[in-house]
Design an enzyme around this catalytic site. Structure first.
Site, mmCIF file in Angstrom:
data_model
loop_
_atom_site.group_PDB
_atom_site.id
_atom_site.type_symbol
_atom_site.label_atom_id
_atom_site.label_comp_id
_atom_site.label_asym_id
_atom_site.label_seq_id
_atom_site.Cartn_x
_atom_site.Cartn_y
_atom_site.Cartn_z
ATOM 1 N N LYS A 1 55.639 -23.366 66.824
ATOM 2 C CA LYS A 1 56.232 -23.747 68.109
ATOM 3 C C LYS A 1 56.989 -25.069 67.954
ATOM 4 C CE LYS A 1 54.740 -24.578 72.923
ATOM 5 N NZ LYS A 1 53.558 -24.588 73.820
ATOM 6 N N SER B 1 54.054 -22.411 77.958
ATOM 7 C CA SER B 1 55.235 -22.887 77.285
ATOM 8 C C SER B 1 55.425 -22.285 75.892
ATOM 9 C CB SER B 1 55.178 -24.416 77.175
ATOM 10 O OG SER B 1 54.102 -24.852 76.369
ATOM 11 N N SER C 1 49.388 -22.892 78.408
ATOM 12 C CA SER C 1 50.571 -22.534 77.635
ATOM 13 C C SER C 1 50.349 -21.584 76.465
ATOM 14 C CB SER C 1 51.264 -23.801 77.123
ATOM 15 O OG SER C 1 51.830 -24.506 78.197
#
Length: 469
Positions: free
Chosen positions: A81, A156, A180
């Site tokens: 990520k 996210s 997230s």
């Protein structure tokens, strides 16, 4: 509407990450073959999904050819990520305000993640600074949900979830500061476990904060992959102060006392599809022999203000200390409207921060007391089904978008402020065929109970597969 996936008859087939690693170890194909297949899959779906922040394929191919991988996922293609330092790639945090400067070194969790043997092909997308529950932007295309590209993929960790769900890679890095990992897992039909605080290497900035919200983990298509990931991290670094999880390989035999939460903290009712999914899951748990009892919320409604005050502080920090947090070259003028709006919200109520921090710590004590009577707390992961792209538009009216976010993510944040583990499991689908996640949490250090229960539910109600939809 477009329903897309990359599953096919290449070497990756329909394997999960454990399956890919075992096939590589058995000589059925090589790490280089796996990397090439995953890159071809990414190329097939990413034009529609927009889930890649930075491509690192040339270095990944070199690593695959060298085949120096070690760990439970040796040679398995994966993603990092893009809010986590990976040497040689810019850590843009999803924001145009952050300078495009390659990270000089891996951060601690990156080293742990690579220690499991994965081959990182690229960095995945996230909304600016991970502050939203949808991976949408004002300066580029949104990251889309492969189940239906008109819909949000969550956030996210949206880019990781979209590409794992689409079959491009079997496992990807995610992290969770308010849901997230679990939110995009629910939106995209994946398993998303937020570990206990401290189980994985901490996020440097969050670890220095008054309340450490953020925990690293992964999103996967099988419970097995999540269980093997945790076990391999434990092999690398046993955690002091937490009971070891060990390798969980199937359902447990203990019948659990499960507290069922049906009312969001915000007070609005669940939508019909989510309510039906929760009722069906409660019935399944009872059929499996678990004791299920509906209970009131274990935290007070005041928690909403306390958490959102602290959440807004994060935006204020990026707004006013961006260069300190992200390095030289930070361009404050390029901040997105939602981050700016959240920062202004904090500035208007900054005086509440000390009492909000105290409130979060009291909420932790109250939540943990519930585990004296129950082994697991169950609820939906999200308070309503996945919204379409634009519903949480970061350029929209701030107050309206903020209110929508609070109502959408009503169930997940309490596990971040308390540090307790929680998992989203894809046990249902909506009337329009979109995944619905069910949420299970346990006391600090008790990931084993969650994994055993998730295995049992996966066996009893196999997860919907995008390639069959």
């Amino acid at each position: 509407m477009k329903h897309i996936h990359a599953f096919g008859d290449d070497v990756l087939g329909e394997h999960d990450a454990v399956g890919v690693a075992r096939a590589i170890a058995a000589g059925e194909f090589s790490a280089a073959d796996a990397a090439d297949a995953a890159l071809a899959r990414i190329d097939a779906v990413n034009p529609q999904l927009a889930a890649i922040a930075y491509d690192d394929r040339e270095r990944a191919r070199v690593r695959a050819q060298a085949n120096g991988f070690a760990g439970v996922f040796a040679g398995v293609p994966s993603l990092i990520k893009n809010n986590t330092d990976f040497a040689g790639l810019p850590t843009k945090q999803g924001s145009a305000a952050v300078a495009e400067r390659p990270a000089a070194a891996h951060e601690k969790f990156t080293e742990e993640f690579l220690g499991t043997g994965v081959n990182v092909l690229a960095a995945s997308t996230l909304p600016p600074f991970g502050l939203s529950a949808t991976t949408e932007f004002v300066d580029r295309e949104p990251t889309r949900n492969p189940w239906d590209t008109d819909f949000s993929c969550g956030a996210s960790s949206g880019g990781s979830a979209a590409l794992v769900a689409a079959g491009a890679v079997p496992i990807a890095h995610a992290n969770d500061g308010g849901g997230s990992i679990r939110i995009p897992a629910a939106a995209c039909g994946l398993v998303g476990l937020k570990p206990t605080r401290g189980r994985t290497a901490p996020v440097p900035a969050s670890a220095k904060s008054p309340v450490d919200l953020v925990v690293n983990g992964v999103v996967t298509r099988s419970v097995r992959d999540t269980a093997y990931f945790l076990a391999d991290l434990e092999r690398q670094r046993p955690v002091k102060g937490l009971d070891p999880v060990g390798l969980v390989e199937g359902p447990g035999t203990r019948r659990l006392r499960i507290a069922l939460i049906v009312d969001p903290i915000t007070g609005q009712p669940l939508d019909p599809d989510t309510a039906r999914a929760l009722t069906d899951t409660a019935e399944l748990l009872t059929e499996l022999g678990h004791q299920v009892e509906q209970v009131p919320l274990p935290v007070d409604p005041s928690y909403i203000r306390q958490f959102t005050d602290y959440w807004a502080l994060l935006a204020f920090s990026f707004d006013h200390q961006g260069s300190t947090l992200t390095g030289r070259g930070f361009d404050r003028a390029a901040l997105d409207p939602f981050t700016r709006g959240l920062s202004r919200r904090f500035a208007r109520g900054f005086y509440r921060l000390p009492s909000s921090i105290i409130g979060l710590k009291r909420a932790t004590a109250k939540l943990r007391r519930a585990f004296a009577d129950y082994d697991v707390i169950a609820s939906p992961t999200l308070a309503h089904t996945t919204p379409e792209i634009g519903y949480l538009d970061p350029a929209g009216d701030f107050d309206e978008i903020f209110d929508r976010l609070i109502r959408y993510v009503a169930f997940t944040p309490a596990n971040n402020s308390s540090g307790t583990p929680a998992v989203s499991v894809p046990l249902a689908t909506s009337s329009t065929g979109m995944p619905i996640g069910l949420h299970f949490s346990a006391d600090l250090g008790d990931e084993r109970t969650l994994l055993e229960l998730a295995y049992e539910l996966e066996a009893a109600r196999p997860f919907a597969r995008i390639q069959d939809a």
